[in-house]
Design a protein around this motif. Structure first.
Motif, PDB file in Angstrom:
ATOM      1  N   ASP A  71       5.476  -4.026 -14.324  1.00 58.06           N
ATOM      2  CA  ASP A  71       4.407  -5.115 -13.879  1.00 58.06           C
ATOM      3  C   ASP A  71       4.018  -5.789 -15.307  1.00 58.06           C
ATOM      4  O   ASP A  71       3.271  -5.121 -15.897  1.00 58.06           O
ATOM      5  CB  ASP A  71       3.291  -4.816 -13.103  1.00 58.06           C
ATOM      6  CG  ASP A  71       2.343  -5.857 -12.749  1.00 58.06           C
ATOM      7  OD1 ASP A  71       2.638  -7.112 -12.901  1.00 58.06           O
ATOM      8  OD2 ASP A  71       1.345  -5.403 -12.185  1.00 58.06           O
ATOM      9  N   ILE A 118      -4.539  -6.319  -6.241  1.00 62.64           N
ATOM     10  CA  ILE A 118      -3.477  -5.924  -5.098  1.00 62.64           C
ATOM     11  C   ILE A 118      -2.372  -6.652  -5.144  1.00 62.64           C
ATOM     12  O   ILE A 118      -1.327  -6.288  -4.419  1.00 62.64           O
ATOM     13  CB  ILE A 118      -4.213  -5.895  -3.527  1.00 62.64           C
ATOM     14  CG1 ILE A 118      -4.534  -7.481  -3.471  1.00 62.64           C
ATOM     15  CG2 ILE A 118      -5.489  -5.003  -3.398  1.00 62.64           C
ATOM     16  CD1 ILE A 118      -4.796  -7.578  -1.940  1.00 62.64           C
ATOM     17  N   ARG A 128       6.329  -7.029  -0.038  1.00 60.70           N
ATOM     18  CA  ARG A 128       6.538  -5.824  -0.228  1.00 60.70           C
ATOM     19  C   ARG A 128       5.860  -4.994  -1.282  1.00 60.70           C
ATOM     20  O   ARG A 128       5.255  -5.763  -2.332  1.00 60.70           O
ATOM     21  CB  ARG A 128       7.975  -5.521  -0.392  1.00 60.70           C
ATOM     22  CG  ARG A 128       8.757  -5.959   0.817  1.00 60.70           C
ATOM     23  CD  ARG A 128      10.360  -5.844   0.557  1.00 60.70           C
ATOM     24  NE  ARG A 128      10.936  -7.246   0.118  1.00 60.70           N
ATOM     25  CZ  ARG A 128      11.194  -8.152   0.695  1.00 60.70           C
ATOM     26  NH1 ARG A 128      11.297  -8.149   1.934  1.00 60.70           N
ATOM     27  NH2 ARG A 128      11.775  -9.238   0.160  1.00 60.70           N
ATOM     28  N   THR A 129       5.572  -3.952  -1.231  1.00 61.10           N
ATOM     29  CA  THR A 129       4.915  -2.937  -2.341  1.00 61.10           C
ATOM     30  C   THR A 129       6.058  -2.853  -3.363  1.00 61.10           C
ATOM     31  O   THR A 129       7.127  -2.959  -3.144  1.00 61.10           O
ATOM     32  CB  THR A 129       4.655  -1.549  -1.927  1.00 61.10           C
ATOM     33  OG1 THR A 129       5.742  -0.924  -1.498  1.00 61.10           O
ATOM     34  CG2 THR A 129       3.490  -1.727  -0.715  1.00 61.10           C
ATOM     35  N   GLU A 130       5.475  -2.644  -4.585  1.00 63.42           N
ATOM     36  CA  GLU A 130       6.527  -2.252  -5.817  1.00 63.42           C
ATOM     37  C   GLU A 130       7.294  -1.210  -5.412  1.00 63.42           C
ATOM     38  O   GLU A 130       8.362  -1.240  -5.535  1.00 63.42           O
ATOM     39  CB  GLU A 130       5.457  -1.972  -6.764  1.00 63.42           C
ATOM     40  CG  GLU A 130       4.465  -2.896  -7.558  1.00 63.42           C
ATOM     41  CD  GLU A 130       3.558  -2.774  -8.698  1.00 63.42           C
ATOM     42  OE1 GLU A 130       3.954  -1.466  -9.449  1.00 63.42           O
ATOM     43  OE2 GLU A 130       2.740  -3.275  -8.758  1.00 63.42           O
ATOM     44  N   ALA A 131       6.855  -0.169  -4.649  1.00 61.93           N
ATOM     45  CA  ALA A 131       7.630   1.170  -4.450  1.00 61.93           C
ATOM     46  C   ALA A 131       8.767   0.675  -3.567  1.00 61.93           C
ATOM     47  O   ALA A 131       9.961   1.217  -3.594  1.00 61.93           O
ATOM     48  CB  ALA A 131       6.652   2.257  -3.883  1.00 61.93           C
ATOM     49  N   ARG A 132       8.291   0.013  -2.607  1.00 62.55           N
ATOM     50  CA  ARG A 132       9.259  -0.588  -1.601  1.00 62.55           C
ATOM     51  C   ARG A 132      10.471  -1.211  -2.219  1.00 62.55           C
ATOM     52  O   ARG A 132      11.694  -1.193  -1.764  1.00 62.55           O
ATOM     53  CB  ARG A 132       8.899  -1.161  -0.464  1.00 62.55           C
ATOM     54  CG  ARG A 132       8.175  -0.445   0.676  1.00 62.55           C
ATOM     55  CD  ARG A 132       7.514  -1.402   1.566  1.00 62.55           C
ATOM     56  NE  ARG A 132       8.517  -2.018   2.440  1.00 62.55           N
ATOM     57  CZ  ARG A 132       8.012  -3.120   3.109  1.00 62.55           C
ATOM     58  NH1 ARG A 132       6.842  -3.478   3.120  1.00 62.55           N
ATOM     59  NH2 ARG A 132       9.045  -4.091   3.672  1.00 62.55           N
ATOM     60  N   THR A 170       0.599  -4.289  -5.122  1.00 62.94           N
ATOM     61  CA  THR A 170       0.460  -2.890  -5.951  1.00 62.94           C
ATOM     62  C   THR A 170      -0.205  -1.837  -4.974  1.00 62.94           C
ATOM     63  O   THR A 170      -0.388  -1.969  -3.866  1.00 62.94           O
ATOM     64  CB  THR A 170      -0.861  -3.254  -6.938  1.00 62.94           C
ATOM     65  OG1 THR A 170      -2.096  -3.096  -6.417  1.00 62.94           O
ATOM     66  CG2 THR A 170      -0.598  -4.691  -7.879  1.00 62.94           C
ATOM     67  N   ASP A 171      -0.251  -0.492  -5.774  1.00 61.91           N
ATOM     68  CA  ASP A 171      -0.516   0.513  -4.999  1.00 61.91           C
ATOM     69  C   ASP A 171      -2.027   0.636  -4.594  1.00 61.91           C
ATOM     70  O   ASP A 171      -2.389   1.377  -4.061  1.00 61.91           O
ATOM     71  CB  ASP A 171      -0.108   1.713  -5.787  1.00 61.91           C
ATOM     72  CG  ASP A 171      -0.850   2.066  -7.076  1.00 61.91           C
ATOM     73  OD1 ASP A 171      -1.755   1.093  -7.657  1.00 61.91           O
ATOM     74  OD2 ASP A 171      -0.355   2.617  -8.143  1.00 61.91           O
ATOM     75  N   LYS A 172      -2.845  -0.478  -5.237  1.00 62.10           N
ATOM     76  CA  LYS A 172      -4.312  -0.540  -4.763  1.00 62.10           C
ATOM     77  C   LYS A 172      -4.453  -1.450  -3.427  1.00 62.10           C
ATOM     78  O   LYS A 172      -5.423  -1.285  -2.730  1.00 62.10           O
ATOM     79  CB  LYS A 172      -5.030  -1.368  -5.815  1.00 62.10           C
ATOM     80  CG  LYS A 172      -5.166  -1.021  -6.971  1.00 62.10           C
ATOM     81  CD  LYS A 172      -6.005  -1.732  -8.131  1.00 62.10           C
ATOM     82  CE  LYS A 172      -6.052  -0.712  -9.354  1.00 62.10           C
ATOM     83  NZ  LYS A 172      -6.983  -1.695 -10.407  1.00 62.10           N
ATOM     84  N   TYR A 173      -3.232  -1.750  -2.619  1.00 64.26           N
ATOM     85  CA  TYR A 173      -3.551  -2.524  -1.587  1.00 64.26           C
ATOM     86  C   TYR A 173      -3.758  -1.574  -0.509  1.00 64.26           C
ATOM     87  O   TYR A 173      -2.811  -0.607  -0.093  1.00 64.26           O
ATOM     88  CB  TYR A 173      -2.227  -3.393  -1.331  1.00 64.26           C
ATOM     89  CG  TYR A 173      -2.072  -4.005   0.113  1.00 64.26           C
ATOM     90  CD1 TYR A 173      -2.876  -5.086   0.477  1.00 64.26           C
ATOM     91  CD2 TYR A 173      -1.306  -3.424   1.273  1.00 64.26           C
ATOM     92  CE1 TYR A 173      -2.933  -5.812   1.602  1.00 64.26           C
ATOM     93  CE2 TYR A 173      -1.531  -4.060   2.296  1.00 64.26           C
ATOM     94  CZ  TYR A 173      -2.264  -5.210   2.691  1.00 64.26           C
ATOM     95  OH  TYR A 173      -2.285  -5.874   3.769  1.00 64.26           O
ATOM     96  N   ASP A 174      -4.506  -1.951   0.354  1.00 65.71           N
ATOM     97  CA  ASP A 174      -5.006  -1.165   1.503  1.00 65.71           C
ATOM     98  C   ASP A 174      -4.785  -1.868   2.733  1.00 65.71           C
ATOM     99  O   ASP A 174      -5.639  -2.781   3.094  1.00 65.71           O
ATOM    100  CB  ASP A 174      -6.503  -0.533   1.321  1.00 65.71           C
ATOM    101  CG  ASP A 174      -6.802   0.424   2.441  1.00 65.71           C
ATOM    102  OD1 ASP A 174      -6.107   0.786   3.426  1.00 65.71           O
ATOM    103  OD2 ASP A 174      -8.073   0.873   2.595  1.00 65.71           O
TER     104      ASP A 174
END
Length: 340
Positions: free
Chosen positions: A254, A326, A233-237, A206-210
């Motif tokens: 999601d 994440i 991979r991220t959702e956006a990718r 998710t976009d919370k992954y750092d």
């Protein structure tokens, strides 16, 4: 599957004498053992095949024939939620009797059989693991679906079908194994008829992954080693990859956000369930120790306990990743191949 079946089938298509060596080789692909992402991507066929040879009997023993998570409602059993999750995908694809459908990365065919029985469609399962296909063929025949369901052994990066072959294509938590998402989706686009749809459930960060957060990196590494993944991979990718492959993305959601029961509930060490006892902390403890005993008396091949251990690591990583917010395995995607 009984515990005796698990012991007999542990290692899948790997010779019993080679299971331990295969565990060694598999583990070395991953960060915890000094491996790196580029090596995993370059050798993904070997890595993923070893993973599923080693893990399939454990999955079937603990999870059943459908190796995936699900959106779940209160009062719904795990088995019921898995069936509804599969039906949801079939309904979004508009599957009907006579349609020719491809299941990309089909495992031993649990979803394939359920969706075929639900929709009446003819479904071909694509899988690059010979052991899983042989197991799936036995289960197809047992279910009386061997006339409408079949398998093709192939890599989903190079699907052995002509252009514009299928009326619909789907993938359930499978294309996360692809070393190149764009290349994988481009193959799906190629074999799909113009104007028709591809639906998928994807594993995603998710976009919370750092990536600078050590806890986040540790969760990601545990999920990768425990699930045979070259990367997550991220959702956006993922959405960008679908578009880059040539798809029109109609929906990206999601489903975890509307699930009334957490998708990781079966793996949560604090929960208790008689219906899915084998997945509980106590059930996993019993399985681990029984496998240890079976390996000691040579009823299970040497290395079986280590397979059980890295699957336990996966469960811990999945739960931790979910609690950190994440990771999700419930990213639903619906995309269409343009008419021209």
């Amino acid at each position: 599957m009984s515990l005796a079946d698990l012991a007999a089938q542990a290692g899948g298509g790997i010779a019993r004498s080679n299971v331990l060596n295969s565990v060694d080789e598999y583990e070395k692909y991953h960060a915890s053992y000094g491996g790196d992402e580029e090596k995993r991507k370059a050798n993904y066929t070997d890595m993923v095949n070893k993973y599923y040879d080693l893990a399939t009997s454990f999955y079937e023993y603990g999870w059943g024939e459908s190796f995936h998570f699900a959106h779940r409602l209160k009062g719904e059993s795990l088995k019921e939620s898995i069936k509804r999750h599969e039906h949801f995908l079939a309904l979004n694809l508009g599957l009907k009797p006579g349609m020719k459908v491809l299941d990309v990365g089909c495992g031993i065919g649990g979803p394939l059989r359920e969706i075929a029985a639900f929709s009446g469609a003819h479904i071909t399962g694509l899988n690059n693991n010979a052991y899983q296909i042989s197991r799936g063929e036995v289960l197809n025949k047992r279910a009386g679906l061997d006339k409408t369901c079949n398998f093709t052994k192939a890599d989903f990066m190079n699907i052995p079908s002509a252009d514009n072959t299928y009326d619909a294509v789907y993938a359930i938590e499978a294309t996360c194994h692809a070393p190149d998402a764009v290349g994988c989706y481009a193959e799906v686009l190629r074999v799909l008829k113009p104007g028709q749809h591809f639906a998928a459930y994807e594993w995603a960060l998710t976009d919370k992954y750092d990536p600078e957060n050590a806890t986040h990196r540790d969760c990601k590494a545990k999920i990768e080693i425990g699930n045979g993944l070259p990367d997550i991979r991220t959702e956006a990718r993922i959405v960008e990859a679908l578009k880059a492959a040539g798809f029109e993305v109609l929906r990206s959601e999601d489903l975890d956000k509307t699930s009334q029961v957490t998708w990781y509930d079966p793996l949560d060490p604090s929960r208790w369930s008689l219906n899915s006892f084998r997945l509980t902390k106590v059930g996993r403890f019993f399985t681990r120790n029984l496998v240890k005993g079976l390996e000691a008396v040579k009823l299970a091949p040497e290395g079986s306990v280590r397979v059980s251990n890295f699957l336990e690591t996966a469960a811990d990583g999945l739960v931790d990743g979910a609690r950190e917010g994440i990771f999700t395995p419930l990213l639903f995607l619906l995309a269409r191949k343009p008419l021209h």
